[in-house]
Design an enzyme around this catalytic site. Structure first.
Site, PDB file in Angstrom:
ATOM      1  N   GLU A  41      50.801  53.421  37.679  1.00  0.00           N
ATOM      2  CA  GLU A  41      51.866  54.102  36.605  1.00  0.00           C
ATOM      3  C   GLU A  41      51.231  55.488  36.550  1.00  0.00           C
ATOM      4  O   GLU A  41      50.168  55.791  36.771  1.00  0.00           O
ATOM      5  CB  GLU A  41      51.628  53.457  35.364  1.00  0.00           C
ATOM      6  CG  GLU A  41      52.310  54.177  34.256  1.00  0.00           C
ATOM      7  CD  GLU A  41      52.112  53.599  32.705  1.00  0.00           C
ATOM      8  OE1 GLU A  41      53.039  53.750  31.805  1.00  0.00           O
ATOM      9  OE2 GLU A  41      51.026  53.094  32.565  1.00  0.00           O
ATOM     10  N   LYS A 112      60.864  51.676  31.866  1.00  0.00           N
ATOM     11  CA  LYS A 112      59.743  50.888  31.160  1.00  0.00           C
ATOM     12  C   LYS A 112      60.565  50.714  29.989  1.00  0.00           C
ATOM     13  O   LYS A 112      61.105  51.675  29.231  1.00  0.00           O
ATOM     14  CB  LYS A 112      58.700  51.619  31.060  1.00  0.00           C
ATOM     15  CG  LYS A 112      57.511  51.227  30.240  1.00  0.00           C
ATOM     16  CD  LYS A 112      56.536  51.994  30.124  1.00  0.00           C
ATOM     17  CE  LYS A 112      55.110  51.482  29.407  1.00  0.00           C
ATOM     18  NZ  LYS A 112      53.783  52.192  29.390  1.00  0.00           N
ATOM     19  N   CYS A 153      53.125  48.579  33.093  1.00  0.00           N
ATOM     20  CA  CYS A 153      51.904  48.644  32.012  1.00  0.00           C
ATOM     21  C   CYS A 153      51.928  47.800  30.620  1.00  0.00           C
ATOM     22  O   CYS A 153      51.853  46.483  30.637  1.00  0.00           O
ATOM     23  CB  CYS A 153      51.726  50.158  31.780  1.00  0.00           C
ATOM     24  SG  CYS A 153      49.641  50.122  31.146  1.00  0.00           S
TER      25      CYS A 153
END
Length: 267
Positions: A41, A112, A153
């Protein structure tokens, strides 16, 4: 069997340096025989929050163009961990990962979904949603190693996403991350192994690992986990690679002998 490689970086606000580091790691992984290589990321930029808008690019911008060229040059499937993508509603950005095939073609784009708005006790409040808009699509892509499910993440804490990915046929799960030191030391490996076990998938997790600025330190420990939940490769401190094999026969045997994905009663 094919090798996969999860890269570990210590990205900063110096984008040119970060991209050179990323290219070096991808080339090293390819030289080792990896067919699928992942970057973490924010691989291209990790700087002050106030400077985020200036670091953003489009999907056709120079960072992803360079990654497409790199995938084509080394003939690998390349997961460009995540960049700040411009163009989200309300003047915000997306935190976006892009998968490129060995010919440099774009295979998938994932934005995301779960944003990191937390206070973890390290003295830094994290408010990702102030600058970043959430994505809304669950994304998989077919590769030569199997169907790959994408995440980023903080998504790791939401098992329903990974179950959706498994239901859509994923046999590999990608989790490019920049886990904080405070959360990573206690939760990173546990969560990665759990997601692999629950969904009987290989999982690879490229990571940021080190000090990015006086205010920001990440946990690192990029790793590959097999469908039984065993860590088969792990990066040490700082820049490096976690490289391990994907064995389709092992995955098939685990899913046959312990068919928990077929035993689901709740969706």
């Amino acid at each position: 069997m094919h090798l996969i490689a999860a890269a570990q970086m210590v990205s900063t606000a110096d984008k040119a340096h970060n991209l050179d580091s990323a290219a070096r790691l991808v080339r090293r992984a390819a030289d080792l025989g990896a067919r699928l290589v992942g970057l973490p990321e924010n691989f291209s930029w990790m700087g002050p929050e106030a400077e985020r808008p200036g670091a953003a690019e489009t999907l056709e911008g120079p960072t992803l163009s360079r990654m497409a060229e790199l995938a084509r040059e080394r003939k690998v499937t390349l997961l460009a961990g995540s960049i700040l993508e411009s163009g989200a509603p309300g003047g915000r950005l997306y935190n976006t990962t892009v998968l490129f095939g060995p010919d440099g073609a774009r295979l998938a784009v994932y934005r995301k979904i779960h944003l990191f708005d937390v206070d973890v006790g390290d003295g830094t409040p994290y408010r990702e949603s102030e600058a970043v808009a959430p994505g809304g699509q669950v994304v998989t892509a077919d590769t030569e190693l199997g169907r790959l499910g994408l995440s980023i993440c903080y998504d790791l804490r939401f098992p329903e996403l990974y179950r959706r990915l498994a239901k859509e046929g994923a046999t590999l799960l990608a989790v490019p991350a920049a886990f904080t030191l405070m959360t990573g030391k206690d939760h990173w490996e546990v969560l990665l192994r759990a997601r692999a076990i629950e969904n009987q998938c290989y999982l690879f997790a490229p990571a940021q690992g080190g000090r990015h600025s006086p205010q920001r330190v990440t946990w690192g420990h990029a790793m590959v986990v097999d469908p039984w939940g065993l860590v088969t490769a792990r990066a040490s401190e700082g820049e490096g690679l976690a490289v391990a094999a994907v064995d389709p026969e092992l995955l098939a045997r685990i899913r046959k002998n312990l068919p928990c994905l077929q035993h689901r009663r709740l969706d």
